[in-house]
Enzyme design. Sequence first.
Site, mmCIF file in Angstrom:
data_model
loop_
_atom_site.group_PDB
_atom_site.id
_atom_site.type_symbol
_atom_site.label_atom_id
_atom_site.label_comp_id
_atom_site.label_asym_id
_atom_site.label_seq_id
_atom_site.Cartn_x
_atom_site.Cartn_y
_atom_site.Cartn_z
ATOM 1 N N ASP A 27 1.537 -12.575 -11.581
ATOM 2 C CA ASP A 27 2.010 -13.943 -11.839
ATOM 3 C C ASP A 27 1.771 -14.379 -13.287
ATOM 4 O O ASP A 27 1.176 -15.432 -13.545
ATOM 5 C CB ASP A 27 1.327 -14.933 -10.891
ATOM 6 C CG ASP A 27 1.386 -14.495 -9.447
ATOM 7 O OD1 ASP A 27 2.461 -14.060 -9.019
ATOM 8 O OD2 ASP A 27 0.363 -14.589 -8.739
ATOM 9 N N GLU A 188 9.699 -20.096 -5.273
ATOM 10 C CA GLU A 188 8.406 -20.491 -5.843
ATOM 11 C C GLU A 188 8.348 -20.074 -7.304
ATOM 12 O O GLU A 188 9.330 -19.592 -7.875
ATOM 13 C CB GLU A 188 7.267 -19.836 -5.054
ATOM 14 C CG GLU A 188 7.335 -18.324 -5.019
ATOM 15 C CD GLU A 188 6.378 -17.688 -4.014
ATOM 16 O OE1 GLU A 188 5.796 -18.431 -3.188
ATOM 17 O OE2 GLU A 188 6.223 -16.458 -4.051
#
Length: 575
Positions: A27, A188
């Site tokens: 991420d 997301e």
Amino acid sequence: MALALAGSAWAANSTYHNPILPGWHSDPSCVQVEGTFYCVTSTFISFPGLPIYASRDLLNWKHVSHVWNREAQLPGYSWATAGQQNGMYAATIRHRDGVFYVICEYLGVANKDAGVIFTTTNPLDDASWSNAVTFPAPKIDPDLFWDDNGQAYVATQGVQLQAIDTTTGEVSEPAIPLWNGTGGVWPEGPHIYHRQHGNESYYYLMIAEGGTAEDHSITIARSRNLTGPYTAFENNPILTNRGTNEYFQTVGHGDLFQDTKGNWWGVALATRSGPEFVSYPMGRETVLYPATWNVDVNGGWPVLQPVRGEMEGWELPEPTRDVPGTGPFVDDPDVYDFGEEKGVGKKGKEGEIPRNLVYWRVPKKGAVSVVKGKGLRLVPGRTSLSGEPGGSDPASKAISFIGRRQTDSLFTYSVDLDFDPKKDGQEAGVTAFLTQMSNIQLGLANVDGELSFRFNVSGKVKTKAVPKKWKNKTVRLEIKLAEPGTEYTFSASLADGSKDDKVTLGTGSVKLLSGGSGSFVGTLIGVYATCNGAGKGPECPSETPDAYFTRWRYTGNGQYISAEELIPSVFTRPN
């Protein structure tokens, strides 16, 4: 299709290899400030959390700080976290008016899930990172964006938008829905960019969708207004490796930024698993790709080069390791001589824990320290690596463990251990650790009154008596992952270098540390000490001896950039 344009969108000026942050670095989010690039990645339950890496050439990355480096910055959360993949989820790093912001969500504490904002004017200094400003965050993966009027906004999973006061954490209600993606699960990881194309001005909303496994992808939409409505790009996804035979899979959760020449780059997570997706002990790593916004070719939508092991793209900055701040580079070997008068070697100072070493949750006070003349001291914990027996005391969730990310497809790790267990269950050793449910251990232990090696592969235990001539001597424990990178080999020898005495105690498949209970995280290589449940509460009996570790070494022996191609572990090392 959009991806087909990638090769013609720029001249092939540079070649480099992925991943740029090898090992568990999922991420990613990055910014460039005055010629230095800064990236942050997820850390979930590990501590210190949210590492900041700095680079001036996009290939040599120095670990300069941790955003969350003191329990007091977010008190009471770590020991209250039960789930192995809870904690600090995907963060975003941004810079505005001389201040660095890292926004994240801490997930997994009952009635306490919280969005968190940390700030600093000096990302090179752990102590300069602020305590957390918390805000209500029912959704994960917060992005931070300022409009032209200076108002800050947070976009979260879903995707939804709220105005936010970054000094108080107050957010506007209700949240404004922006876009739900193209139909893939879990829209997301949003990031918002404001771009001017001639007379056209758009807000671009780039997200991840499809889940974080084989169907992971990056998609994009845009609007003339921040609050929408957003129109999806007709050729989504703009980046993915799903449905391919590529070695790099799960590509997604990206961020975009510019270099000093105005060229655009992007980062994303990826897994070196191949389409089989069964062997990937390092988990989700950070990859780099060139990007371009070309009005004439692609109508103002970004073009992202597909992720491969070998990449071509914009001319990279001149290679350099002249990066500000202290800390190891991500591809440095570990050479730590804990406890020596001169310190722990060239990577640290006496009494300091090297920055690339992490714990599983915040450790109990005094559980890990460096003692002059003795080494890295681990006070055995009552709770074992597997989480047994645990207990009602919050401190019982802490384990006596410290390790570093496995950052290489092939590596050798060794450490010298002084430990004199007198009672059954007293144990200290080395581990390849994914989670408390998935790990491989080689310990020096007291087993039925006899000094023994105890080899534990996810609960399957075998023991072997230590040779009598080894007793009362320093033992060297080793973990090695050799070609073809499918099995860890655990061995032991005397620390005085008596090679003839080296014994192999067991092997474990990398598949055991791939996915399963740790699909979001990656393997850590390190040391532990435990009394395996003796004592009361979180404490071992007072007579339990401490373990001392010295001569800590980790050396990368190779990186796979495809299923067949192995390159040296050091990707870029300027003259």
